[in-house]
Design a protein around this motif. Structure first.
Motif, short mmCIF file in Angstrom:
data_model
loop_
_atom_site.label_atom_id
_atom_site.label_comp_id
_atom_site.label_asym_id
_atom_site.label_seq_id
_atom_site.Cartn_x
_atom_site.Cartn_y
_atom_site.Cartn_z
N LYS A 17 0.82 -1.21 0.00
CA LYS A 17 0.00 0.00 0.00
C LYS A 17 0.85 1.27 0.00
N ASP A 18 2.16 1.12 0.34
CA ASP A 18 3.08 2.26 0.31
C ASP A 18 3.71 2.46 -1.06
N GLY A 19 3.34 1.62 -2.02
CA GLY A 19 3.86 1.74 -3.38
C GLY A 19 5.19 1.08 -3.61
N VAL A 20 5.75 0.44 -2.58
CA VAL A 20 7.03 -0.25 -2.71
C VAL A 20 6.79 -1.65 -3.28
N TYR A 21 7.65 -2.04 -4.23
CA TYR A 21 7.57 -3.38 -4.81
C TYR A 21 8.49 -4.31 -4.04
N HIS A 22 7.96 -5.44 -3.64
CA HIS A 22 8.72 -6.45 -2.93
C HIS A 22 8.82 -7.70 -3.80
N MET A 23 10.03 -8.21 -3.98
CA MET A 23 10.23 -9.34 -4.87
C MET A 23 11.00 -10.46 -4.19
N VAL A 24 10.56 -11.69 -4.44
CA VAL A 24 11.24 -12.89 -3.96
C VAL A 24 11.51 -13.79 -5.16
N TRP A 25 12.51 -14.66 -5.05
CA TRP A 25 12.85 -15.53 -6.17
C TRP A 25 13.58 -16.78 -5.69
N THR A 26 13.62 -17.78 -6.57
CA THR A 26 14.35 -19.02 -6.32
C THR A 26 15.84 -18.75 -6.50
N THR A 27 16.64 -19.15 -5.51
CA THR A 27 18.09 -18.89 -5.57
C THR A 27 18.91 -20.13 -5.88
N ASP A 28 18.33 -21.31 -5.66
CA ASP A 28 19.08 -22.56 -5.87
C ASP A 28 18.14 -23.62 -6.41
N TRP A 29 18.59 -24.32 -7.44
CA TRP A 29 17.79 -25.41 -8.00
C TRP A 29 17.70 -26.57 -7.02
N LYS A 30 18.81 -26.92 -6.40
CA LYS A 30 18.87 -27.97 -5.38
C LYS A 30 19.76 -27.49 -4.24
N GLY A 31 19.44 -27.92 -3.03
CA GLY A 31 20.33 -27.69 -1.91
C GLY A 31 20.06 -26.44 -1.09
N GLY A 32 19.26 -25.51 -1.60
CA GLY A 32 19.00 -24.29 -0.86
C GLY A 32 17.97 -24.48 0.23
N ASP A 33 18.04 -23.62 1.26
CA ASP A 33 17.04 -23.68 2.34
C ASP A 33 16.31 -22.34 2.48
N GLY A 34 16.38 -21.49 1.45
CA GLY A 34 15.72 -20.20 1.51
C GLY A 34 15.52 -19.60 0.13
N PHE A 35 15.12 -18.34 0.10
CA PHE A 35 14.90 -17.64 -1.17
C PHE A 35 15.49 -16.24 -1.09
N GLY A 36 15.60 -15.59 -2.25
CA GLY A 36 16.12 -14.24 -2.32
C GLY A 36 15.03 -13.21 -2.16
N TYR A 37 15.42 -12.01 -1.68
CA TYR A 37 14.47 -10.91 -1.50
C TYR A 37 15.14 -9.57 -1.77
#
Length: 308
Positions: A74-94
């Motif tokens: 609602k503040d107009g800020v865009y928040h983006m997440v994405w896949t960081t690792d095909w295998k082996g990762g335990d999180g995502f990018g932001y």
């Protein structure tokens, strides 16, 4: 009609048209090491390439960006997440941005660090919950021997998980989001009305690998009454655009190496409108948001400096 009144009406119409939001489609390109690509559309059907990359991935061990999902608060800020690792990762990018050109420092969010056996964190999808003023992030992970195996291999038996956040600094504990009794990935939450939500899912079991929909009363479910598939074999990466009371569901028809779309008003009957859409060559799994014309103008200028 008097000339003065006519001119006022023309001015008002032009002013409204100039403020009309533009659709923006996030994307990536194989092999996913370049980062964020973008396309825009004024009508939701024909998409113009804004090229890329606009954000080179730095988060995660593999330093890739797949499946970039974006939501505007609602503040107009865009928040983006994405896949960081095909295998082996335990999180995502932001990362976040106000104009899609200048981005915050990238973060790695280890949402599955408490699960030492986790195989992957795939296709995080961000949803702004305007009722609770929070962001819900869902993703697919495999934890071997956690769920009934079915026909899937233990390292390919996905379920959906989620966290919530208000500020992307503190997050809720990770919880199970969806277990439909089969391997599932690439879910997208759609708000249809008060206490009325649809969940687009990919049935990732080997014979199917197609798109279905389930229904719930809150954005966290429970989601039930899973439909029959409305897409063909080997389709994934759905995203939804609402327009004129109808929903357009874009998806990556990766079996045939193209993009397709269906249109629905009730998520029960679906019309194939693939012949009416056009996307840049190489476009891959992303999501659709809206931007102002001023942001688009800056992106077009930026795209001119990006080599093909």
């Amino acid at each position: 009609m008097k000339k003065g009144l006519f001119l006022i009406l023309v001015s008002v119409v032009f002013s409204c048209a100039s403020k009309k939001d533009i659709y923006l489609f996030t994307s990536f390109r194989e092999p996913a090491t370049d980062g964020l690509y973008l396309a825009y559309s004024e009508d939701g059907f024909y998409w113009e390439d804004l090229k890329g990359p606009y954000l080179k991935p730095e988060a995660g061990a593999s330093k890739i960006m797949r499946d970039p999902s974006i939501a505007k608060g609602k503040d107009g800020v865009y928040h983006m997440v994405w896949t960081t690792d095909w295998k082996g990762g335990d999180g995502f990018g932001y990362a976040s941005s106000k104009d899609m050109i200048h981005w915050s420092e990238q973060q790695y969010i280890p949402v599955m660090a408490h699960e030492p056996e986790v195989v992957n964190v795939w296709a995080p999808e961000i949803f702004y919950d305007d009722v609770e003023d929070r962001y819900i992030i869902i993703w697919a992970s495999t934890i071997p021997f956690r769920f009934e195996k079915g026909i899937e291999e233990e390292k390919n038996n996905h379920r959906m998980y989620y966290v919530t956040t208000k500020d992307f600094k503190t997050f809720s504990d990770t919880k199970l989001f969806l277990d439909p009794g089969f391997s599932v990935i690439d879910c997208v939450i759609v708000k249809r009305g008060q206490d009325d939500y649809a969940l687009i899912i990919k049935d990732n079991t080997r014979p199917n690998r197609n798109l279905k929909v389930a229904f719930g009363k809150t954005p966290l479910g429970p989601f039930e009454n899973v439909s029959e598939p409305y897409s063909g074999y080997l389709s994934e990466g759905p995203t939804v655009l609402k327009q004129n009371g109808k929903y357009i569901i874009y998806y990556d028809n990766y079996g045939e190496k193209n993009y397709k779309a269906v249109q629905t008003s009730d998520f029960k009957t679906f019309e194939d409108i693939s012949a009416q859409i056009r996307l840049p060559e190489g476009h891959k799994h992303g999501t659709i948001t809206t931007i102002s014309k001023s942001v688009l103008k800056s992106l077009i200028e930026k795209s001119k400096t990006i080599n093909d």
